[in-house]
Write an enzyme that holds these catalytic residues in place. Structure first.
Site, short mmCIF file in Angstrom:
data_model
loop_
_atom_site.label_atom_id
_atom_site.label_comp_id
_atom_site.label_asym_id
_atom_site.label_seq_id
_atom_site.Cartn_x
_atom_site.Cartn_y
_atom_site.Cartn_z
N GLY A 20 -5.66 -4.89 -5.26
CA GLY A 20 -4.81 -4.21 -4.29
C GLY A 20 -5.68 -3.66 -3.17
N THR A 21 -5.09 -3.53 -2.01
CA THR A 21 -5.91 -3.13 -0.87
C THR A 21 -5.44 -1.82 -0.25
OG1 THR A 21 -4.65 -4.75 0.42
CG2 THR A 21 -6.80 -5.42 -0.38
N THR A 22 -4.94 -1.83 0.97
CA THR A 22 -4.92 -0.62 1.79
C THR A 22 -3.79 0.36 1.45
OG1 THR A 22 -5.84 -1.99 3.53
CG2 THR A 22 -5.07 0.19 4.16
#
Length: 281
Positions: free
Chosen positions: A48-50
C-alpha cells in the site's frame, strides 16, 4: 458444564491487553511472530502506498489512495487503506498490505477489548502507544522487507482537537502538526499539503485538500493511484470530530474528485498558493 476458555485472572480489570494475551496463549497468531525463511520478501507481496492526514478546527481527516503495487505491477486498484480503529480514531496503512491490514485488525480488537474489560476507552495517547508496540513487534519482518508504517489519527476528547501520529518501522511515535503524509508518494503529497494547508480550513476544504494532495502524489509516483474516473474508484476519506468518526460516502468523494479533475483540465499542476509578504505579489 466445561470450564471457561479464558483464565479467570485474564478477565479482571488491569489485565486488558489483548495482544499480550495472544502472545502468551497463541504467539504464532501475531503478525510479527511468524517464522520466515532468510532473504528479502518485500517484492513478493502487494504494498500500500500514500496516506495523508490533516487537522482542522474541530477535527482531523485521514485519506488514502486505492492502489496496491507488487514491484512494477498494479496488484489491486481498489484496496482500502484507511480503517476506523474505534469511534474516535482511525489508521491508514502504508507498507506490506497484507501484514498492515492484519496489524490494524489486531489493533481494533485491542482497543475494543480494553474498553470491555476496563469499562472505559483508552486516551488518544494510550491508543497511539499501543499501536507503537504492535509495530515494534513486527520489526523482524520489517528487516526482511515486510515493513508496516501506518498513520494514526484521532479526536482527543480531553483537549477537544484532532491529532495525528506517524511511526517508523521500530515503533517510534511522532506527533505531527497540522498535516503529514506517509508512503511512496508522501514526498509529493507533503509538498501539495505544504502549499495549500491553512489551520483555519473548514471540513469541506480539508477534504478537497486531501484529494488534491493525493492527486499530486499520483502525478509523480507510479505506486500511488489517482482518481479512476472510468472505474469510479476514488480515495477513501475518513473524518473524525467530537461526534465521532465518519467515512465519507463514495458519492461525496466522487463529487470532490470530479471538481478537482475539472480544475486540472485547465491547470494540470493544480491550484497555486498565493505569494504574500510585505505587500508584494
Amino acid at each position: 458444564m466445561p470450564g471457561p476458555r479464558l483464565p479467570a485472572s485474564y478477565l479482571q480489570p488491569g489485565v486488558s491487553s489483548f495482544s499480550d494475551f495472544l502472545a502468551d496463549q497463541a504467539p504464532d497468531l501475531l503478525p510479527g511472530r511468524r517464522t520466515l525463511p532468510q532473504g528479502q520478501a518485500g517484492d513478493l507481496a502487494p504494498h500500500g502506498t500514500t496516506i495523508v492526514g490533516a487537522t482542522f478546527p474541530g477535527g482531523v481527516l485521514l485519506a488514502g489512495d486505492r492502489r496496491a503495487t507488487m514491484g512494477n505491477i498494479i496488484a489491486q486498484r481498489d484496496i482500502e487503506k484507511v480503517f476506523a480503529t474505534d469511534e474516535y480514531s482511525a489508521a491508514g496503512i502504508a507498507g506490506t498490505a497484507g501484514l498492515a491490514i492484519e496489524l490494524i485488525r489486531l489493533f481494533q480488537t485491542e482497543l475494543e477489548h480494553y474498553e470491555k474489560i476496563e469499562g472505559t476507552t483508552l486516551s488518544l495517547d494510550g491508543k497511539a502507544n499501543r499501536l507503537s508496540a504492535l509495530i515494534r513487534s513486527n520489526l523482524g519482518m520489517a528487516m526482511q522487507g515486510l515493513a508496516v508504517v501506518p498513520l494514526f489519527a484521532g479526536f482527543d476528547l480531553g483537549d477537544a482537537r484532532g491529532r495525528i501520529f506517524s511511526y517508523d518501522v521500530t515503533g517510534g511515535r511522532y506527533e505531527e502538526t497540522g498535516y503529514t503524509a506517509v508512503g511512496s508518494g508522501s514526498m509529493f503529497a507533503r509538498g501539495s499539503l505544504k502549499k495549500l494547508y491553512r489551520p483555519d480550513l473548514t471540513e469541506a476544504e480539508v477534504v478537497t485538500l486531501a484529494v488534491q494532495a493525493l492527486y499530486d502524489a499520483a502525478d509523480d509516483d507510479s505506486a500511488t493511484g489517482g482518481p479512476d474516473v472510468a472505474r469510479r474508484i476514488f480515495p477513501i476519506v475518513h473524518v473524525i470530530t467530537a461526534e465521532g468518526g465518519r467515512r465519507l460516502s463514495g458519492d461525496e468523494v466522487a463529487a470532490v474528485a470530479d471538481r478537482v479533475i475539472a480544475g486540472r483540465m485547465s491547470h494540470p499542476d493544480g491550484p497555486t498558493a498565493p505569494l504574500t509578504g510585505g505587500g508584494h505579489a
